[in-house]
Design a protein around this motif. Structure first.
Motif, PDB file in Angstrom:
ATOM      1  N   ASP A 103      71.280  60.692  -1.546  1.00 32.53           N
ATOM      2  CA  ASP A 103      70.487  61.247  -2.631  1.00 32.53           C
ATOM      3  C   ASP A 103      69.514  60.235  -3.233  1.00 32.53           C
ATOM      4  O   ASP A 103      68.690  60.595  -4.071  1.00 32.53           O
ATOM      5  CB  ASP A 103      71.388  61.829  -3.723  1.00 32.53           C
ATOM      6  N   SER A 104      69.590  58.988  -2.793  1.00 30.16           N
ATOM      7  CA  SER A 104      68.660  57.959  -3.264  1.00 30.16           C
ATOM      8  C   SER A 104      67.574  57.718  -2.225  1.00 30.16           C
ATOM      9  O   SER A 104      67.877  57.366  -1.079  1.00 30.16           O
ATOM     10  CB  SER A 104      69.410  56.649  -3.541  1.00 30.16           C
ATOM     11  N   SER A 105      66.317  57.885  -2.621  1.00 30.35           N
ATOM     12  CA  SER A 105      65.227  57.615  -1.683  1.00 30.35           C
ATOM     13  C   SER A 105      65.161  56.126  -1.351  1.00 30.35           C
ATOM     14  O   SER A 105      64.743  55.743  -0.261  1.00 30.35           O
ATOM     15  CB  SER A 105      63.891  58.106  -2.241  1.00 30.35           C
TER      16      SER A 105
ATOM     17  N   SER B 297      68.383  64.759   1.235  1.00 37.31           N
ATOM     18  CA  SER B 297      68.698  64.153  -0.054  1.00 37.31           C
ATOM     19  C   SER B 297      69.984  64.699  -0.666  1.00 37.31           C
ATOM     20  O   SER B 297      70.410  64.233  -1.712  1.00 37.31           O
ATOM     21  CB  SER B 297      67.542  64.376  -1.040  1.00 37.31           C
ATOM     22  N   GLN B 298      70.612  65.676  -0.015  1.00 35.81           N
ATOM     23  CA  GLN B 298      71.856  66.252  -0.509  1.00 35.81           C
ATOM     24  C   GLN B 298      72.768  66.616   0.662  1.00 35.81           C
ATOM     25  O   GLN B 298      72.294  66.890   1.766  1.00 35.81           O
ATOM     26  CB  GLN B 298      71.582  67.514  -1.341  1.00 35.81           C
TER      27      GLN B 298
ATOM     28  N   ASP C 247      75.484  64.336  -5.813  1.00 32.69           N
ATOM     29  CA  ASP C 247      75.700  65.545  -6.610  1.00 32.69           C
ATOM     30  C   ASP C 247      75.923  66.752  -5.702  1.00 32.69           C
ATOM     31  O   ASP C 247      75.573  66.738  -4.521  1.00 32.69           O
ATOM     32  CB  ASP C 247      74.482  65.812  -7.507  1.00 32.69           C
ATOM     33  N   GLU C 248      76.492  67.788  -6.276  1.00 31.91           N
ATOM     34  CA  GLU C 248      76.701  69.094  -5.632  1.00 31.91           C
ATOM     35  C   GLU C 248      77.699  69.018  -4.482  1.00 31.91           C
ATOM     36  O   GLU C 248      78.752  69.634  -4.526  1.00 31.91           O
ATOM     37  CB  GLU C 248      75.377  69.693  -5.133  1.00 31.91           C
ATOM     38  N   MET C 249      77.378  68.264  -3.446  1.00 26.95           N
ATOM     39  CA  MET C 249      78.281  68.147  -2.297  1.00 26.95           C
ATOM     40  C   MET C 249      78.288  66.693  -1.856  1.00 26.95           C
ATOM     41  O   MET C 249      77.290  66.172  -1.368  1.00 26.95           O
ATOM     42  CB  MET C 249      77.806  69.050  -1.154  1.00 26.95           C
ATOM     43  N   ASP C 250      79.423  66.017  -2.055  1.00 29.54           N
ATOM     44  CA  ASP C 250      79.461  64.592  -1.737  1.00 29.54           C
ATOM     45  C   ASP C 250      79.779  64.365  -0.264  1.00 29.54           C
ATOM     46  O   ASP C 250      80.007  65.309   0.505  1.00 29.54           O
ATOM     47  CB  ASP C 250      80.437  63.847  -2.648  1.00 29.54           C
ATOM     48  N   GLY C 251      79.798  63.100   0.137  1.00 26.74           N
ATOM     49  CA  GLY C 251      80.008  62.782   1.540  1.00 26.74           C
ATOM     50  C   GLY C 251      81.376  63.174   2.061  1.00 26.74           C
ATOM     51  O   GLY C 251      81.522  63.553   3.232  1.00 26.74           O
ATOM     52  N   PHE C 252      82.405  63.080   1.215  1.00 27.64           N
ATOM     53  CA  PHE C 252      83.741  63.506   1.630  1.00 27.64           C
ATOM     54  C   PHE C 252      83.732  64.993   1.984  1.00 27.64           C
ATOM     55  O   PHE C 252      84.334  65.413   2.981  1.00 27.64           O
ATOM     56  CB  PHE C 252      84.760  63.258   0.509  1.00 27.64           C
TER      57      PHE C 252
END
Length: 327
Positions: free
Chosen positions: A11-13, A35-36, A59-64
Motif C-alpha cells: 500500500d506504500s508507493s 496498492s491493496q 488496510d482492508e485486506m492484509d498480506g496474511f
C-alpha cells in the motif's frame, strides 16, 4: 523465453518503488503493481502472474489474508513476503501459509537477488540492482513508510519482551495544530484516564518528543504480561517506553542517516484526562508533524499509542533527508 510476470503488492508507493529499484537491472521481467491486497487477488485471478512480492500491513485486506485466500483458492503462484513486521511469529505465520521466503523492509538488493536465485526464479548470472523508478513520492507518504519500518522494529522487540504477537497498524502522519493534536489524542484515549510518558530526541537538527499513552485500565494486564507481581507502575511504564521509543527511533534514524540522542523518559500525567496533558504542554506542541502508531496485543485487551511529535522546523530537514527516496 517469455519474460516472467511480477506483481508487487504494497500500500506504500515508496515501498513499491524501493522494490523495483532492488530488482536486477538486466532481469527480463514485466512488472505490475497493486496498492491493496484485494486488488492483488483480482489481478492474480486474471492469470499470467509468475511471482508475487507481498507486503503484510495493509488496510482492508492484509498480506496474511491474501496468503490465506491464495491457499483456499489453490493458487500456485509463488509468493515472497517483504514486510516491516519482522516479529518471529509473523515470519512463522507467512511461511506456514505457503510463502517461499520472508524479507525485511527496506529490502536489501543482494538478499532479494539471492532469494530469487535460490528459488530458481532468476538466472544466477544476472547482475545486481540498477533499475530506475521515476514516479515521485510525496513527503507524507515517504515518511509514513520510513516510520512503518521503525514501528516494525519496535514491535519485534516488544513481542520478544512480552511473549506476545503485536498487531501493527498503518502509521498516521499529519501536520497538526495544537487543537487538532488534542482531538487526535482524545480519540486515542477513547475516553479513558491515561498515563503518558514523554521522551525528547534530537539529531542533525531534527528534534521532537515521543509520547507514549497507556490506558490506566490496562496497566495491570501489562504488569502480568511482564510477569511482575509487585512492581511500581511508573517504573514499568518508563522501562517499556524507553524500549519502544528507542527501537522505533533507531529504525527511522538508520534509514535517513541520522543518530538521535534521547533524553530521559518523563511522566507527563498520571491517571489524567488528555485535555489536562494538552493544557500543560500547549506551548511545546503549538504545531507539529505528528506520527500516530496504535499498538495492540493479540489475545489481550491491551492497547497503547505512540506519538512522535516532530517540531515544525524539522519538516524541511526531514524532507531533505528523504530526497533520494522521494525522487
Amino acid at each position: 523465453m517469455p519474460a516472467l510476470s511480477l506483481l508487487i503488492c504494497d500500500d506504500s508507493s515508496l515501498a513499491r518503488k524501493q522494490l523495483v529499484r532492488a530488482l536486477p537491472a538486466d532481469w527480463d521481467v514485466q512488472i505490475s503493481q497493486a496498492s491493496q491486497g484485494r486488488q492483488a487477488l483480482e489481478r492474480l485471478r486474471q492469470g499470467g502472474i509468475d511471482l508475487l512480492l507481498l507486503d503484510l500491513t495493509m488496510d482492508e485486506m492484509d498480506g496474511f489474508q491474501v496468503l490465506q485466500a491464495l491457499r483456499d483458492e489453490a493458487f500456485r503462484c509463488p509468493v515472497i513476503v517483504v514486510s516491516a513486521d519482522i516479529q518471529e511469529e509473523a515470519v512463522r505465520r507467512v511461511l506456514d501459509l505457503g510463502a517461499l521466503a520472508f524479507l525485511k523492509k527496506p529490502v536489501d538488493p543482494v538478499q532479494l537477488r539471492q532469494t530469487l536465485v535460490s528459488h530458481d526464479l532468476i538466472d544466477a548470472r544476472l547482475g545486481l540492482a540498477g533499475r530506475t523508478s521515476d514516479h515521485p513520492i510525496a513527503f507524507r507518504e515517504a515518511f509514513a513508510e520510513v516510520v512503518n519500518v521503525g514501528m516494525g522494529r519496535a514491535a519485534a522487540l516488544l513481542a520478544r519482551v512480552l511473549g506476545v504477537y503485536v498487531q501493527l497498524p498503518i502509521p498516521n502522519v499529519n501536520v497538526l495544530e495544537v487543537g487538532e493534536l488534542q482531538m487526535a489524542l482524545e480519540d486515542a484515549a477513547r475516553g479513558d484516564k491515561v498515563t503518558a510518558v514523554c521522551q525528547g530526541y534530537i539529531g542533525s537538527g531534527i528534534a521532537g518528543e515521543a509520547l507514549l499513552i497507556f490506558h490506566d485500565s490496562e496497566i495491570d494486564d501489562m504488569a502480568r504480561l511482564m510477569r511482575l507481581d509487585r512492581y511500581e507502575d511508573m517504573e514499568m511504564l518508563l522501562d517499556l517506553s524507553s524500549l519502544l521509543i528507542s527501537a522505533c527511533l533507531s529504525g527511522i534514524a538508520e534509514q535517513i542517516d541520522v543518530v538521535f540522542s534521547q533524553g530521559h523518559p518523563q511522566v507527563l500525567g498520571q491517571r489524567a484526562a488528555i485535555s489536562e496533558l494538552i493544557q500543560v504542554n500547549r506551548q511545546r506542541w503549538k504545531k507539529t508533524l505528528a506520527v500516530e502508531i496504535s499498538y495492540s496485543l493479540e489475545g489481550h485487551d491491551v492497547h497503547f499509542d505512540l506519538l512522535l511529535l516532530f517540531t515544525e522546523d524539522s519538516v524541511a530537514l526531514l524532507s531533505r533527508k528523504l530526497t533520494y527516496l522521494m525522487s
